[in-house]
Design a protein around this motif. Structure first.
Motif, PDB file in Angstrom:
ATOM      1  N   SER A 269       0.839  -1.201   0.000  1.00  0.00           N
ATOM      2  CA  SER A 269       0.000   0.000   0.000  1.00  0.00           C
ATOM      3  C   SER A 269       0.872   1.249   0.000  1.00  0.00           C
ATOM      4  O   SER A 269       1.858   1.344   0.736  1.00  0.00           O
ATOM      5  CB  SER A 269      -0.913   0.003   1.226  1.00  0.00           C
ATOM      6  N   GLU A 285      -1.148   7.337   2.974  1.00  0.00           N
ATOM      7  CA  GLU A 285      -2.066   6.366   2.361  1.00  0.00           C
ATOM      8  C   GLU A 285      -2.973   5.815   3.466  1.00  0.00           C
ATOM      9  O   GLU A 285      -2.815   4.679   3.939  1.00  0.00           O
ATOM     10  CB  GLU A 285      -1.269   5.234   1.708  1.00  0.00           C
ATOM     11  N   GLN A 323      -5.309   7.943  -1.376  1.00  0.00           N
ATOM     12  CA  GLN A 323      -4.409   7.065  -2.110  1.00  0.00           C
ATOM     13  C   GLN A 323      -3.570   7.844  -3.115  1.00  0.00           C
ATOM     14  O   GLN A 323      -4.058   8.774  -3.757  1.00  0.00           O
ATOM     15  CB  GLN A 323      -5.206   5.990  -2.877  1.00  0.00           C
ATOM     16  N   LYS A 325      -1.965   7.404  -6.652  1.00  0.00           N
ATOM     17  CA  LYS A 325      -2.181   6.523  -7.798  1.00  0.00           C
ATOM     18  C   LYS A 325      -1.301   6.990  -8.955  1.00  0.00           C
ATOM     19  O   LYS A 325      -1.257   8.175  -9.289  1.00  0.00           O
ATOM     20  CB  LYS A 325      -3.647   6.533  -8.218  1.00  0.00           C
TER      21      LYS A 325
END
Length: 730
Positions: A269, A285, A323, A325
């Motif tokens: 993650s 995160e 998050q 990305k």
């Protein structure tokens, strides 16, 4: 398996004929107490001689191991229970399965009010950190159980009663520390009954942990406050409790076999590659969510036979997960390509937040009549849920035509539920009693807007369920009791199911046959169950983009099992509490796509349903001040998918813990100091309690053919670790 179960019931019946006699009625369940502050539980709990399979736990038992782990870990040694944790050590996101059913199928109520999320139907324990410290008692009913408020119970129902009213003023300070920089601090107080009628009590808590898995840290804050009025015939309680959690995501698991063997704490993650090609980890995160619950409970005794209850609930939830990305397509966020220096750019690195803003309102009212022959409860329940789902891009390497605080998706949902029920127990004679329960659930779920996949989701679904239940209890003598029950349950799909175009409700017929034996030094509960499902939504093995398990319809399926638990007093200060669950959990004539063609695989194992689950608690008290316990848990092998593929198999594991509690009493200015320690996984077993399994069709490697490719990920659990704490009571 069927022969084994039938033999076990026959043997149990033969043994019962030779049992030592004692007064079965002395085995009092906490719900038999007719105090007004517990009357509300009569609508969701059952008594000791009810034809419903159940287990109880009180505050005294919970306190022994309450050192910071989430509530599911307190239930770990109950029959048919399996627990797991994303961070690996029980702090942060923790989950429970009962009889192979996941948390979305376990109905949870707090003081009689639903706690399961209305849309996902899951129970997120980390949203109420340290709730364990404010639990007075709980009851886990396995199977359909009795009628209750909220989503239908397909594996179990868990009924939790929060802190009771204290007659005397008290204060308490607790601190604990442990592995992975885990620490828990809380303070509690009660004014006791002021003027013999009023009490105010509360708690503040803080739990932090780095987690066993890399970066799977948790920062958890919570509070609990209640005010109560008590007199002979009236009990009113107002509660406000909730918390704020921030946890670094660990829901992606670990797929790399080499890392699983040599670096099992590795967390993917937040991982990304910088401009120089170096692997980095985004530091935020996280999942960041707050939840507040407000309840008002009014119990009124009309006379010696009649009691009434009215309860109100409001739950507010607000939060997001964040998050980083890489290489995200502009089109997936409603953005337009841009041209820089003659080059068209249609991808970007970005940081996104996905928000959930929800409100849940609920009200219930019921009336209870009880005399020497009848115990009747009837009631109504209504709830309204509104939830807003939306996403924001808070940073992008290339922002395209986005504006600050733009929402790249936005959708809402509304769900109403109306439930009416009536249930009664009638004492036919000194030996026979009969139980009946009728429930109607009426549900309407509406959505509008677009999902995070930029797909329009416009639904208006209505469901009407009729759930009858019945049971019979027979007391053979003072030590032996037998029961049989039947229950029907229905369950509506979740939001994630609707997104997969699953709209059919699940149906379950649950049959339970049990025997209870009780003597002075030996108590035993055994039961056989058969749970017949139609359109059961089993876990597919795959995870969604938020780590939540995805489901699929299995058509026809069943669970057949035997559960046995006992309390054996070996000496006055030594007892053991073993339990074992043996089961066969099958999809009937399961069809799956393999290598591009549908194949009937016959009867396959239902995912995440081990055929053997066993536990034991060996407790020894050499003195009244000292308690030692050796705790054991075995979970048999299980499949993470429904095709019996070896690639989806989770190995069995056997884990042992050691718990010690030492108490000093009657010290100057201090009522009691309790020192406790918990060593988890004392034999340092490397085990995995959860994972995921996925398949996809590869039609590129060999043109003209389709090959099904399998993959799996795992959630390793902590090796040997410890927690130590001290609680000072005033």
């Amino acid at each position: 398996m069927q022969k084994l179960l039938i033999s076990a019931v026959f043997i149990s019946t033969v043994i019962s004929a030779f049992g030592q006699q004692t007064d079965f009625e002395k085995q009092q369940d906490s719900t038999k107490i007719e105090a007004l502050d517990e009357v509300l539980l009569k609508t969701v709990r059952v008594s000791a001689d009810s034809p419903i399979t159940h287990s109880n736990m009180d505050k005294q038992e919970i306190e022994k191991r309450n050192l910071g782990q989430e509530l599911p870990y307190m239930l770990n040694y109950m029959p048919s229970v399996v627990t797991t944790s994303d961070a690996g050590a029980g702090v942060g996101y923790a989950y429970i399965r009962v009889r192979g059913s996941d948390a979305s199928r376990v109905n949870v109520t707090l003081n009689g009010m639903p706690y399961n999320d209305s849309e996902s139907q899951v129970t997120v324990w980390v949203n109420l950190p340290d709730l364990t410290s404010s639990v007075q008692s709980l009851q886990l009913q396995r199977g359909v159980g009795t009628s209750t408020n909220g989503s239908g119970a397909f594996g179990a129902s868990l009924n939790i009663m929060t802190e009771g009213v204290s007659e005397k003023a008290r204060g308490q300070i607790s601190n604990s520390f442990g592995s992975y920089n885990t620490r828990k601090h809380n303070v509690e107080f009660s004014t006791g009954l002021l003027s013999d009628h009023f009490e105010v009590s509360g708690r503040l808590s803080r739990i932090k942990s780095d987690g066993y898995i890399d970066r799977a840290n948790s920062d958890l804050k919570s509070y609990f406050l209640q005010a109560a009025f008590v007199d002979k015939n009236t009990f009113i309680k107002a509660l406000a409790f909730g918390g704020r959690q921030e946890t670094y995501q660990a829901w992606n698991g670990l797929e790399d076999p080499e890392k699983l063997e040599n670096d099992r704490t590795f967390n993917v993650s937040g991982m990304y590659t910088d401009e120089d090609g170096n692997i980095q980890f985004y530091d935020n995160e996280v999942d960041n969510y707050g939840q507040d619950i407000y309840q008002l409970i009014w119990n009124q005794r009309i006379d010696n036979n009649w009691n009434t209850n009215v309860s109100l609930n409001y739950t507010k939830g607000l939060g997001y997960f964040e998050q980083y990305k890489e290489n995200q397509k502009f089109a997936n966020y409603g953005l337009e390509p841009i041209v820089l220096g003659g080059e068209t750019i249609n991808k970007t690195d970005l940081i996104r937040r996905r928000w959930l803003d929800n409100n849940f309102y609920a009200a219930s009212g019921n009336v209870n009549y009880k005399d020497s022959s009848w115990d009747i409860s009837s009631g109504v329940f209504y709830s309204y849920y509104e939830g807003e789902h939306y996403g924001e891009i808070i940073w992008a390497r290339y922002a395209s035509n986005s504006e600050i605080r733009d929402r790249y998706y936005d959708g809402d949902a509304h769900k109403t539920e109306f439930t009416v029920f009536s249930k009664a127990t009638f004492q036919l004679s000194d030996s026979w009693s009969v139980y009946g329960d009728l429930q109607g659930r009426f549900i309407n779920y509406k959505t509008s807007g677009i999902t995070s996949d930029l797909v329009e989701m416009d639904l208006d679904k209505k469901y009407t369920f009729f759930n009858p239940k019945a049971g019979l209890t027979y007391k053979l003598n003072l030590t032996n009791q037998f029961y049989f029950s039947y229950g029907k349950a229905h369950r509506e799909p979740t939001r994630a199911d609707f997104r997969e175009d699953i709209t059919t409700a699940e149906k379950l017929d649950d049959f339970e046959l049990g025997w209870r034996f009780g003597s002075e030094n030996f108590k035993l509960n055994s039961n056989v169950y058969y749970m017949d499902y139609r359109d059961q939504l089993v876990l597919s093995g795959e995870l969604g983009d938020t780590g939540k398990p995805l489901r699929m319809s299995s058509g026809k399926s069943y669970r057949l099992g035997l559960e046995v638990d006992a309390e054996i007093r070996i000496l006055d200060n030594l007892r053991t509490l073993p339990n074992i669950s043996l089961s066969s959990n099958k999809n009937v004539d399961f069809v799956a796509s393999i290598d591009g063609a549908l194949a009937n695989l016959g009867n396959t194992d239902i995912s995440f349903s081990p055929s053997v689950v066993a536990g034991n608690m060996l407790e020894y008290s050499p003195t009244k001040k000292l308690q030692l316990a050796f705790l054991s848990k075995f979970v048999g092998e299980q499949f993470m998918g429904n095709t019996d593929s070896k690639a989806s198999k989770l190995d069995s594991y056997f884990v042992n813990d050691f718990n010690i509690v030492y108490t000093l009493e009657n010290l100057p200015w201090i009522k009691e100091i309790a020192f406790s320690a918990l060593v988890n996984n004392i034999f340092n077993v490397k085990y995995i309690s959860n994972g995921y399994y996925y398949t996809y069709d590869d039609d590129y490697s060999n043109p003209g053919t389709v090959t099904t490719i399998e993959g799996a990920g795992y959630f390793p659990q902590a090796t040997i670790n410890f927690l130590v704490g001290a609680t000072i009571k005033f």
